[in-house]
Write a protein that holds these residues in place. Structure first.
Motif, PDB file in Angstrom:
ATOM      1  N   ARG A 199     -24.194  14.013  44.734  1.00 24.40           N
ATOM      2  CA  ARG A 199     -23.436  12.889  45.299  1.00 24.40           C
ATOM      3  C   ARG A 199     -23.406  12.964  46.819  1.00 24.40           C
ATOM      4  O   ARG A 199     -23.594  11.948  47.507  1.00 24.40           O
ATOM      5  CB  ARG A 199     -22.023  12.880  44.724  1.00 24.40           C
ATOM      6  CG  ARG A 199     -21.170  11.700  45.178  1.00 24.40           C
ATOM      7  CD  ARG A 199     -19.871  11.622  44.412  1.00 24.40           C
ATOM      8  NE  ARG A 199     -20.099  11.295  43.006  1.00 24.40           N
ATOM      9  CZ  ARG A 199     -19.957  12.171  42.012  1.00 24.40           C
ATOM     10  NH1 ARG A 199     -19.582  13.427  42.264  1.00 24.40           N
ATOM     11  NH2 ARG A 199     -20.196  11.820  40.765  1.00 24.40           N
ATOM     12  N   GLU A 246     -25.053  10.183  49.211  1.00 20.86           N
ATOM     13  CA  GLU A 246     -24.163   9.489  50.146  1.00 20.86           C
ATOM     14  C   GLU A 246     -24.724   9.537  51.559  1.00 20.86           C
ATOM     15  O   GLU A 246     -24.611   8.561  52.311  1.00 20.86           O
ATOM     16  CB  GLU A 246     -22.771  10.123  50.103  1.00 20.86           C
ATOM     17  CG  GLU A 246     -21.964   9.760  48.866  1.00 20.86           C
ATOM     18  CD  GLU A 246     -20.633  10.482  48.813  1.00 20.86           C
ATOM     19  OE1 GLU A 246     -20.393  11.367  49.686  1.00 20.86           O
ATOM     20  OE2 GLU A 246     -19.831  10.195  47.909  1.00 20.86           O
ATOM     21  N   GLY A 297     -27.035   6.869  52.000  1.00 19.48           N
ATOM     22  CA  GLY A 297     -26.462   5.533  51.920  1.00 19.48           C
ATOM     23  C   GLY A 297     -26.968   4.729  50.738  1.00 19.48           C
ATOM     24  O   GLY A 297     -27.049   3.491  50.818  1.00 19.48           O
ATOM     25  N   LEU A 298     -27.287   5.386  49.632  1.00 16.07           N
ATOM     26  CA  LEU A 298     -27.826   4.685  48.471  1.00 16.07           C
ATOM     27  C   LEU A 298     -26.735   3.908  47.737  1.00 16.07           C
ATOM     28  O   LEU A 298     -25.617   4.396  47.549  1.00 16.07           O
ATOM     29  CB  LEU A 298     -28.477   5.682  47.509  1.00 16.07           C
ATOM     30  CG  LEU A 298     -29.679   6.469  48.043  1.00 16.07           C
ATOM     31  CD1 LEU A 298     -30.253   7.354  46.949  1.00 16.07           C
ATOM     32  CD2 LEU A 298     -30.749   5.518  48.574  1.00 16.07           C
ATOM     33  N   ASP A 299     -27.080   2.720  47.285  1.00 19.05           N
ATOM     34  CA  ASP A 299     -26.131   1.890  46.533  1.00 19.05           C
ATOM     35  C   ASP A 299     -26.023   2.326  45.074  1.00 19.05           C
ATOM     36  O   ASP A 299     -25.004   2.084  44.431  1.00 19.05           O
ATOM     37  CB  ASP A 299     -26.551   0.416  46.590  1.00 19.05           C
ATOM     38  CG  ASP A 299     -26.457  -0.162  47.999  1.00 19.05           C
ATOM     39  OD1 ASP A 299     -25.594   0.308  48.774  1.00 19.05           O
ATOM     40  OD2 ASP A 299     -27.244  -1.067  48.314  1.00 19.05           O
ATOM     41  N   ASP A 300     -27.093   2.936  44.547  1.00 15.52           N
ATOM     42  CA  ASP A 300     -27.111   3.327  43.136  1.00 15.52           C
ATOM     43  C   ASP A 300     -26.966   4.834  42.991  1.00 15.52           C
ATOM     44  O   ASP A 300     -27.624   5.464  42.163  1.00 15.52           O
ATOM     45  CB  ASP A 300     -28.405   2.866  42.467  1.00 15.52           C
ATOM     46  CG  ASP A 300     -29.647   3.456  43.130  1.00 15.52           C
ATOM     47  OD1 ASP A 300     -29.529   3.967  44.260  1.00 15.52           O
ATOM     48  OD2 ASP A 300     -30.730   3.404  42.508  1.00 15.52           O
ATOM     49  N   ALA A 301     -26.066   5.428  43.789  1.00 10.98           N
ATOM     50  CA  ALA A 301     -25.931   6.886  43.823  1.00 10.98           C
ATOM     51  C   ALA A 301     -25.607   7.471  42.455  1.00 10.98           C
ATOM     52  O   ALA A 301     -26.194   8.475  42.045  1.00 10.98           O
ATOM     53  CB  ALA A 301     -24.858   7.284  44.834  1.00 10.98           C
ATOM     54  N   GLU A 302     -24.694   6.855  41.715  1.00  5.04           N
ATOM     55  CA  GLU A 302     -24.299   7.418  40.417  1.00  5.04           C
ATOM     56  C   GLU A 302     -25.463   7.405  39.431  1.00  5.04           C
ATOM     57  O   GLU A 302     -25.621   8.343  38.645  1.00  5.04           O
ATOM     58  CB  GLU A 302     -23.099   6.662  39.853  1.00  5.04           C
ATOM     59  CG  GLU A 302     -21.820   6.847  40.668  1.00  5.04           C
ATOM     60  CD  GLU A 302     -21.445   8.317  40.849  1.00  5.04           C
ATOM     61  OE1 GLU A 302     -21.495   9.072  39.855  1.00  5.04           O
ATOM     62  OE2 GLU A 302     -21.098   8.709  41.979  1.00  5.04           O
ATOM     63  N   GLU A 303     -26.285   6.357  39.461  1.00  2.00           N
ATOM     64  CA  GLU A 303     -27.458   6.329  38.596  1.00  2.00           C
ATOM     65  C   GLU A 303     -28.435   7.430  38.983  1.00  2.00           C
ATOM     66  O   GLU A 303     -29.030   8.090  38.117  1.00  2.00           O
ATOM     67  CB  GLU A 303     -28.149   4.956  38.691  1.00  2.00           C
ATOM     68  CG  GLU A 303     -27.325   3.809  38.125  1.00  2.00           C
ATOM     69  CD  GLU A 303     -28.056   2.485  38.261  1.00  2.00           C
ATOM     70  OE1 GLU A 303     -29.281   2.505  38.490  1.00  2.00           O
ATOM     71  OE2 GLU A 303     -27.393   1.438  38.140  1.00  2.00           O
ATOM     72  N   GLN A 304     -28.600   7.633  40.277  1.00  2.00           N
ATOM     73  CA  GLN A 304     -29.495   8.687  40.755  1.00  2.00           C
ATOM     74  C   GLN A 304     -28.970  10.065  40.357  1.00  2.00           C
ATOM     75  O   GLN A 304     -29.736  10.959  39.997  1.00  2.00           O
ATOM     76  CB  GLN A 304     -29.639   8.599  42.271  1.00  2.00           C
ATOM     77  CG  GLN A 304     -30.371   7.377  42.765  1.00  2.00           C
ATOM     78  CD  GLN A 304     -31.888   7.593  42.783  1.00  2.00           C
ATOM     79  OE1 GLN A 304     -32.392   8.553  42.209  1.00  2.00           O
ATOM     80  NE2 GLN A 304     -32.596   6.697  43.437  1.00  2.00           N
TER      81      GLN A 304
END
Length: 220
Positions: free
Chosen positions: A54, A58, A61-68
């Motif tokens: 995480r 962060e 600056g990824l928008d789909d961090a939780e999926e990643q």
């Protein structure tokens, strides 16, 4: 019989270097390079695989961090398992301290939020598993710390008494686990955690494993 239960990461050993290396393996594999620093991010490493992923995502600056995070978690675990003891070191005096507890006829156990298989592998690689009477990991039971059930299970499997037990840890998770179980906690001050553990108001602080005997005698 008195029982001393230890957390693993940040309490028995500094595992942060190998954890950070596993996270950075994932980031390099994705073409991002090393996103975590072994020194500056050591405290995050001891909060677990997802916390490290995480933090790295962060920083991108990824928008789909939780999926990643979900996608990379198995890769990180595999990378960590392959190189679990490259940088990890036991804290000074811990082997001797545990031996002294055993000589006093105390039971000793491990209760960690590291997956059980990885914890068993690491302790075996460090040649430090056989002295412990029980080891409970994050996936041994359906719940993990700060739920008190894993702590109770560690005590029970070791043959110790719940009414004469103490948890040695390094974070609020350990303090909250002990509090939920109604047993005293001792927090080490030498781990790489970010918080001042004295603010957590444990029953005692441990500054070096040379002091463990006297600290234990004072709390149980």
């Amino acid at each position: 019989m008195r029982c001393v239960v230890f957390d693993l990461d940040g309490t028995l050993a500094d595992t942060s270097g190998d954890l950070i290396a596993a996270a950075n393996f994932c980031f390099r594999d994705l073409g991002h390079g090393d996103l975590l620093d072994p020194t500056l991010d050591a405290a995050t490493a001891l909060r677990g695989a997802r916390a490290m992923l995480r933090l790295g995502f962060e920083r991108l600056g990824l928008d789909d961090a939780e999926e990643q995070i979900d996608a990379q978690y198995p890769t990180l675990i595999d990378a960590y398992g392959d190189n679990i003891d490259t940088h990890t070191v036991l804290y000074p005096g811990v082997r001797e301290a545990v031996d002294r507890l055993k000589a006093l006829d105390m039971k000793v156990a491990i209760c960690t939020n590291k997956p059980e298989g990885l914890a068993e592998t690491l302790m075996a690689r460090l040649e430090f598993r056989d002295v412990f009477d029980a080891l409970i990991g994050a996936d041994t039971l359906p719940v993990r710390k700060p739920d008190p059930a894993p702590l109770f299970e560690a005590i029970d499997r070791s043959g110790g008494a719940r009414t004469s037990a103490v948890l040695i840890g390094d974070t609020a998770t350990d303090r909250n686990t002990a509090r939920a179980a109604g047993i005293p906690s001792v927090l080490v001050t030498f781990g790489p955690g970010e918080e001042d553990v004295s603010d957590l108001e444990p029953e005692a602080l441990l500054h070096h494993y040379d002091e463990l005997d006297s600290v234990i005698e004072a709390v149980i």
